[in-house]
Every structure is written in C-alpha cells, then in structure tokens.
Design an enzyme around this catalytic site. Structure first.
Site, short mmCIF file in Angstrom:
data_model
loop_
_atom_site.label_atom_id
_atom_site.label_comp_id
_atom_site.label_asym_id
_atom_site.label_seq_id
_atom_site.Cartn_x
_atom_site.Cartn_y
_atom_site.Cartn_z
N GLU A 39 -0.89 -5.08 8.82
CA GLU A 39 -0.08 -4.41 9.83
C GLU A 39 -0.69 -4.60 11.21
O GLU A 39 -1.91 -4.47 11.37
CB GLU A 39 0.00 -2.90 9.53
CG GLU A 39 0.69 -2.59 8.21
CD GLU A 39 0.73 -1.08 7.92
OE1 GLU A 39 0.29 -0.28 8.77
OE2 GLU A 39 1.21 -0.73 6.83
N ASP A 95 -0.87 -6.31 0.08
CA ASP A 95 -1.11 -5.61 1.34
C ASP A 95 -2.60 -5.41 1.54
O ASP A 95 -3.32 -5.03 0.60
CB ASP A 95 -0.47 -4.21 1.27
CG ASP A 95 0.65 -4.04 2.27
OD1 ASP A 95 0.74 -4.84 3.23
OD2 ASP A 95 1.44 -3.09 2.09
N LYS A 137 -0.73 -9.49 3.46
CA LYS A 137 0.00 -8.95 4.63
C LYS A 137 -0.89 -7.92 5.31
O LYS A 137 -1.58 -7.16 4.62
CB LYS A 137 1.31 -8.30 4.18
CG LYS A 137 2.03 -7.55 5.30
CD LYS A 137 3.41 -7.10 4.91
CE LYS A 137 3.49 -5.78 4.19
NZ LYS A 137 2.92 -4.63 4.95
N GLU A 186 9.66 -3.28 10.55
CA GLU A 186 9.94 -1.97 9.93
C GLU A 186 10.41 -0.95 10.96
O GLU A 186 9.82 -0.82 12.05
CB GLU A 186 8.67 -1.45 9.21
CG GLU A 186 8.93 -0.11 8.53
CD GLU A 186 7.89 0.28 7.48
OE1 GLU A 186 6.99 -0.52 7.18
OE2 GLU A 186 8.01 1.40 6.95
N ASP A 189 0.85 -1.21 0.00
CA ASP A 189 0.00 0.00 0.00
C ASP A 189 0.88 1.25 0.00
O ASP A 189 0.36 2.38 -0.05
CB ASP A 189 -1.02 -0.02 1.14
CG ASP A 189 -0.38 0.04 2.51
OD1 ASP A 189 0.85 -0.11 2.61
OD2 ASP A 189 -1.12 0.23 3.50
N SER A 190 2.21 1.06 -0.02
CA SER A 190 3.12 2.18 -0.26
C SER A 190 2.84 2.80 -1.63
O SER A 190 3.35 3.87 -1.95
CB SER A 190 4.58 1.72 -0.18
OG SER A 190 4.79 0.58 -0.97
O1 KIV Z 1 3.55 -1.05 1.63
C1 KIV Z 1 4.72 -1.42 1.63
O2 KIV Z 1 5.49 -1.19 0.68
C2 KIV Z 1 5.20 -2.15 2.80
C3 KIV Z 1 6.67 -2.40 2.90
C4 KIV Z 1 7.35 -1.15 3.26
C5 KIV Z 1 6.98 -3.49 3.83
O3 KIV Z 1 4.44 -2.50 3.64
#
Ligand code: KIV
Length: 259
Positions: free
Chosen positions: A116, A85, A114, A180, A46-47
C-alpha cells in the site's frame, strides 16, 4: 489444466480490454473455489485481519501470519496469479526490509506481492530483483488511523496527488495497481492515464478489473458494504445447515456410516 496466469499476462489484459477478475482467499478452500471459478488473480489479502481474525483493522497481521495463509492458499490455487499482501510494518523504514520480507512471501508460494502507498524505491528494488509488484492507492487500510476511518479518498484537491502517486508507482515498475474507495471519475481518469491495469474496489465500474473480499462476495460477513455485491447469503445458509446437523444429532437421526 490451464497454465498459470502471469503478471505480464495480467498487464496484457488491459491492452486487450479483457476485464480482470480478482478475489481474495485465505485458505485452501478459498484457493480451490477461486481456481474452479476461473478467477484471474487471487490476493492473499491482509484483510484476513478483519474477516479471519475478527479485528477492526489490518494492523495486527504479521509477516509469519501472511506466510501461513499464502502456504494454505498455494496448495489449491494453481491457475490464478497468486499475490501476497505485504502486511503493516513489513515495509517502510529501510527499503531493504521490504525486499527481504517480499522474498519470504515469494518463498511461501506467492508469485507477486502488493504493498500500500507510495513506496517507489521499494517497488523498484523488488521488481529489479524479480518480484512482480502491485501498488495500492486511494484508501489504504493500513493507514486507517491517518485517514481517521474508512473514508473515500480523492474527493477534493487530493485527487491530483493520487493520480501522481499512481503514475510514480507505474514508473517504478508495478505491473498493476489497486484503486480503493475513490470517486468513479477519479478511478476512470487514472485508468485512462496509466498503461498498467487498474483493479478497483469501491472505485466504480471503469477500472480494468475488480477485486472483492471473498467473505463479502459470498455473504459471509455481518456487514453489507455498499461497494460489495453479495452473490449468496452464505452465512445464513451455513447457519441453517449447522442447525440441521445439531437437530440430527440431538434427535438421534444422524446417520453414521463406518468407512
Ligand atoms: O487486503 C485486501 O483484501 C486488499 C483488497 C481489499 C484490495 O488489499
């Protein structure tokens, strides 16, 4: 073509002491480059809220946006394990919401998800239903406003709490966990105490693997982060190529061939 990487294989790499290479990707080009560079795990992170949408945080990324990018990456990324994500607001509240949204990401082409933070019930529910799940502790960008900015976590007494969270995430069935922005000593301790692989970003060299944002590694962001080594100054190379193109068109030296 090599066979697809799997979540159990990623897990086994820790026992074999084989470093796990992970990178983010957001489109077909990113997936293709990760594929040809022989990356082990590709995260549709989600970056993308930062590097694709140009926003200051990841909070504006929605489930349909994530599904769209997962579909794009899935067209070209055939060998690395493709992880999606779960975006802000797609879990928390009722555990069933996390499960339903994870199903949508898997149907869009992901092989794992994934999320958080410390969502033990959700992780257990997803793993039991056949969805390999990764955890993410330390600095978790979706909680940026709780942390009060992009801050290293676990420098003080909260280090023990992060270790406990990581263990609980492992016990819930996660196959790997992202660490992180935390002191290298804390990441090393978690890496020693867990049986699942730790994947670091800004967490020092002792993790079982590393993950980097595609645009950071390739020099495609205006910021130079301390935790990200740039292997090429992509933005300035692209800029200079575009300027050459502009010049060729304006000076009428652009060669047009009809196919
Ligand atoms: O969203 C993302 O790119 C991430 C990484 C920084 C681990 O969660």
């Amino acid at each position: 073509m090599a066979s697809r990487m799997t979540a159990p294989r990623i897990r086994a790499m820790k026992e074999e002491k084989t470093p796990i290479v992970c990178v983010t990707a957001y489109d077909a080009l990113g997936g293709r480059l990760a594929e040809s560079a022989n990356v082990d795990l590709v995260l549709v992170g989600d970056s993308l809220g930062n590097v694709i949408m140009g926003q200051a945080t990841t909070l504006g990324v929605t489930l349909p946006v994530m599904q769209h990018h997962v579909r794009c990456v899935a067209t070209s990324c055939k060998t690395p394990l493709l992880v999606a994500d779960m975006p802000f607001g797609s879990y928390g509240g009722q555990p069933g919401i996390a499960f339903d949204n994870a199903v949508e990401l898997m149907r869009s082409g992901a092989q794992a998800v994934k999320l958080e933070g410390w969502y033990i019930t959700e992780i257990g529910m997803m793993v039991r239903a056949g969805i390999p799940t990764m955890g993410h502790v330390g600095f978790t960008p979706q909680s940026v406003h709780v942390f009060g900015g992009h801050r290293v976590q676990g420098k003080g007494d909260d280090g023990d709490a992060i270790v406990d969270q990581a263990k609980a995430i492992q016990d819930a069935g996660a196959f790997a966990i992202v660490l992180e922005l935390m002191p290298p000593e804390l990441a090393q301790r978690i890496t020693k105490e867990l049986t699942i692989p730790t994947i670091g970003i800004g967490a020092g060299p002792h993790c079982d693997g590393q993950i980097q944002v595609f645009h950071d590694v390739l020099g495609l962001t205006p910021h130079h982060f301390k935790h990200a080594e740039r292997y090429i100054e992509g933005e300035s190379l692209f800029e200079s190529a575009l300027k050459q193109y502009c010049q060729a068109v304006r000076e009428k030296t652009f060669k047009v061939e009809v196919e």
